[in-house]
Design a protein around this motif. Structure first.
Motif, PDB file in Angstrom:
ATOM      1  N   MET A 111       1.962  -3.406   9.978  1.00  0.00           N
ATOM      2  CA  MET A 111       3.368  -3.301   9.058  1.00  0.00           C
ATOM      3  C   MET A 111       4.089  -2.300   8.960  1.00  0.00           C
ATOM      4  N   VAL A 112       4.795  -2.804   7.204  1.00  0.00           N
ATOM      5  CA  VAL A 112       6.318  -2.072   7.457  1.00  0.00           C
ATOM      6  C   VAL A 112       6.929  -1.398   6.301  1.00  0.00           C
ATOM      7  N   LEU A 113       7.648  -0.033   6.276  1.00  0.00           N
ATOM      8  CA  LEU A 113       7.886   0.592   5.265  1.00  0.00           C
ATOM      9  C   LEU A 113       8.725   0.176   4.235  1.00  0.00           C
ATOM     10  N   LEU A 114       8.586   0.043   3.314  1.00  0.00           N
ATOM     11  CA  LEU A 114       9.556   0.409   2.442  1.00  0.00           C
ATOM     12  C   LEU A 114       9.761   1.281   1.624  1.00  0.00           C
ATOM     13  N   PRO A 115      11.640   1.750   1.583  1.00  0.00           N
ATOM     14  CA  PRO A 115      12.243   2.878   0.509  1.00  0.00           C
ATOM     15  C   PRO A 115      11.655   3.555  -0.232  1.00  0.00           C
ATOM     16  N   ILE A 126      10.239  14.699   9.489  1.00  0.00           N
ATOM     17  CA  ILE A 126       8.827  14.722   9.716  1.00  0.00           C
ATOM     18  C   ILE A 126       8.515  13.867  10.876  1.00  0.00           C
ATOM     19  N   ILE A 127       9.070  12.572  11.446  1.00  0.00           N
ATOM     20  CA  ILE A 127       9.340  12.561  12.458  1.00  0.00           C
ATOM     21  C   ILE A 127       9.035  13.306  13.591  1.00  0.00           C
ATOM     22  N   ASP A 128      10.144  14.269  13.752  1.00  0.00           N
ATOM     23  CA  ASP A 128      10.056  14.923  14.722  1.00  0.00           C
ATOM     24  C   ASP A 128       9.340  16.321  14.706  1.00  0.00           C
ATOM     25  N   SER A 167       0.397  -1.218   0.110  1.00  0.00           N
ATOM     26  CA  SER A 167      -0.172  -0.098  -0.275  1.00  0.00           C
ATOM     27  C   SER A 167       0.763   1.593   0.260  1.00  0.00           C
ATOM     28  N   GLU A 168       0.627   1.743  -1.279  1.00  0.00           N
ATOM     29  CA  GLU A 168       0.881   3.654  -0.849  1.00  0.00           C
ATOM     30  C   GLU A 168       0.297   3.810   0.471  1.00  0.00           C
ATOM     31  N   MET A 169       1.095   4.882   1.514  1.00  0.00           N
ATOM     32  CA  MET A 169       0.732   5.702   2.647  1.00  0.00           C
ATOM     33  C   MET A 169       1.657   6.974   2.474  1.00  0.00           C
ATOM     34  N   ALA A 170       0.744   7.529   3.339  1.00  0.00           N
ATOM     35  CA  ALA A 170       0.928   9.043   3.459  1.00  0.00           C
ATOM     36  C   ALA A 170       1.929   8.740   4.991  1.00  0.00           C
ATOM     37  N   ILE A 171       2.899   9.027   4.896  1.00  0.00           N
ATOM     38  CA  ILE A 171       3.962   9.450   6.220  1.00  0.00           C
ATOM     39  C   ILE A 171       3.520   9.454   7.357  1.00  0.00           C
ATOM     40  N   VAL A 172       3.034  10.251   7.645  1.00  0.00           N
ATOM     41  CA  VAL A 172       2.308  10.004   9.510  1.00  0.00           C
ATOM     42  C   VAL A 172       1.324   9.170   9.450  1.00  0.00           C
ATOM     43  N   THR A 173       0.872   9.273   7.721  1.00  0.00           N
ATOM     44  CA  THR A 173      -0.721   8.017   8.492  1.00  0.00           C
ATOM     45  C   THR A 173       0.452   6.928   8.713  1.00  0.00           C
ATOM     46  N   PRO A 218      10.299  17.050   1.280  1.00  0.00           N
ATOM     47  CA  PRO A 218       9.715  16.804   2.082  1.00  0.00           C
ATOM     48  C   PRO A 218       8.782  15.516   1.402  1.00  0.00           C
ATOM     49  N   ILE A 219       9.176  14.581   2.733  1.00  0.00           N
ATOM     50  CA  ILE A 219       8.111  13.065   2.407  1.00  0.00           C
ATOM     51  C   ILE A 219       7.027  13.502   2.721  1.00  0.00           C
ATOM     52  N   ASN A 220       5.849  12.853   1.064  1.00  0.00           N
ATOM     53  CA  ASN A 220       4.672  13.092   1.671  1.00  0.00           C
ATOM     54  C   ASN A 220       4.189  11.451   1.665  1.00  0.00           C
ATOM     55  N   HIS A 221       4.403  11.029   0.763  1.00  0.00           N
ATOM     56  CA  HIS A 221       3.997   9.412   0.315  1.00  0.00           C
ATOM     57  C   HIS A 221       4.749   8.422   0.285  1.00  0.00           C
TER      58      HIS A 221
END
Length: 281
Positions: free
Chosen positions: A69-73, A253-255, A52-58, A202-205
């Motif tokens: 769920m696990v992030l891909l780079p 964006i984590i911070d 799944s594509e995902m907004a990074i804050v979500t 800035p990363i969005n998705h």
């Protein structure tokens, strides 16, 4: 292996979605959501997709609540944010530093664009985010998040409320209405100055996979990443973030998300991946 997949139409996904790039190991059953972010809620709440594509804050919020769920780079959408903030010039000039005490609309308080813009306002302009009356229109994708913002009246539209003077500014929107002007007066100059300070786009998705897929079929996860990378390479318009820039953008964006209490604590970038996807960085 057929994978239930949510992936929007982006320059870097075109070759994958139109079948130009294929695999002998995996096939994609693409779900149809317009806009793509409509599919984030079923992914977070029901585990509706394998990929799944995902907004990074979500994703950060889902991670904080232990969603499997696990992030891909793999970044599919990255952009500067300054052009996505508006005010009504008919009510007089408004600058970012003058937002204290104002009513500001945003589709959902948890949108990634909103989190980036609030981070910019707080850290680059000294705006007290708690002094703003936030008006929202949608729930968070993550059901467990408690949203304390004021909800707009039913049936109201965010841009029209700004035009009608019911809001002082909005974040996350664009409009060609003659009364609405960019909150950041010279968007291009602001973006350049911000990049000079922070050195990131800035990363969005990004793209993530279900934890079950990563645990049970790591080869499929590696193949998904290979295909996404190949598809992105095929388009000159796809985001181009090297490993270091991706990590810096993620950490920022984590911070910002922790600062805004969207997540209970700052993650390390390393925590967003697992033993399979971390090796793909």
């Amino acid at each position: 292996m057929r994978l239930r997949t949510l992936l929007g139409d982006h320059p870097g996904t075109a070759a994958l979605k139109d079948g130009s790039i294929r695999s002998d190991l995996v096939e994609f059953d693409f779900a149809s959501y317009s806009p793509t972010n409509k599919g984030f809620k079923p992914m977070v709440r029901e585990g509706a997709f394998d990929v799944s594509e995902m907004a990074i804050v979500t994703y950060l919020m889902a991670r904080s609540f232990g969603k499997p769920m696990v992030l891909l780079p793999d970044v599919v959408l990255a952009r500067f944010q300054h052009g996505h903030a508006l005010y009504n010039a008919k009510a007089g000039k408004l600058t970012p530093r003058e937002l204290a005490g104002k009513r500001v609309g945003i589709r959902s308080f948890t949108t990634t664009t909103g989190a980036w813009l609030r981070g910019i306002l707080a850290n680059d302009y000294g705006v007290d985010l708690d002094s703003i009356e936030w008006v929202t229109f949608e729930d968070a994708h993550v059901a467990e998040f408690v949203d304390a913002t004021k909800r707009a009246p039913a049936g109201k539209q965010i841009v029209q409320m700004l035009v009608d003077g019911e809001l002082d500014a909005v974040l996350g929107e664009r409009s060609d209405h003659p009364d609405l002007k960019p909150l950041f007066a010279d968007v291009g100059a602001e973006e350049k100055a911000w990049f000079d300070r922070h050195g990131v786009v800035p990363i969005n998705h990004m793209v993530m996979v279900s934890q079950a897929l990563s645990e049970q079929n790591p080869d499929a996860v590696r193949e998904v990443h290979r295909l996404l990378s190949e598809s992105a390479t095929a388009s000159p318009a796809a985001p181009r973030l090297g490993r270091d820039e991706m990590q810096r953008s993620l950490q920022l964006i984590i911070d910002y998300s922790a600062q805004q209490k969207l997540i209970p604590r700052p993650f390390t970038v390393d925590e967003l991946f697992d033993d399979v996807t971390r090796t793909l960085l």
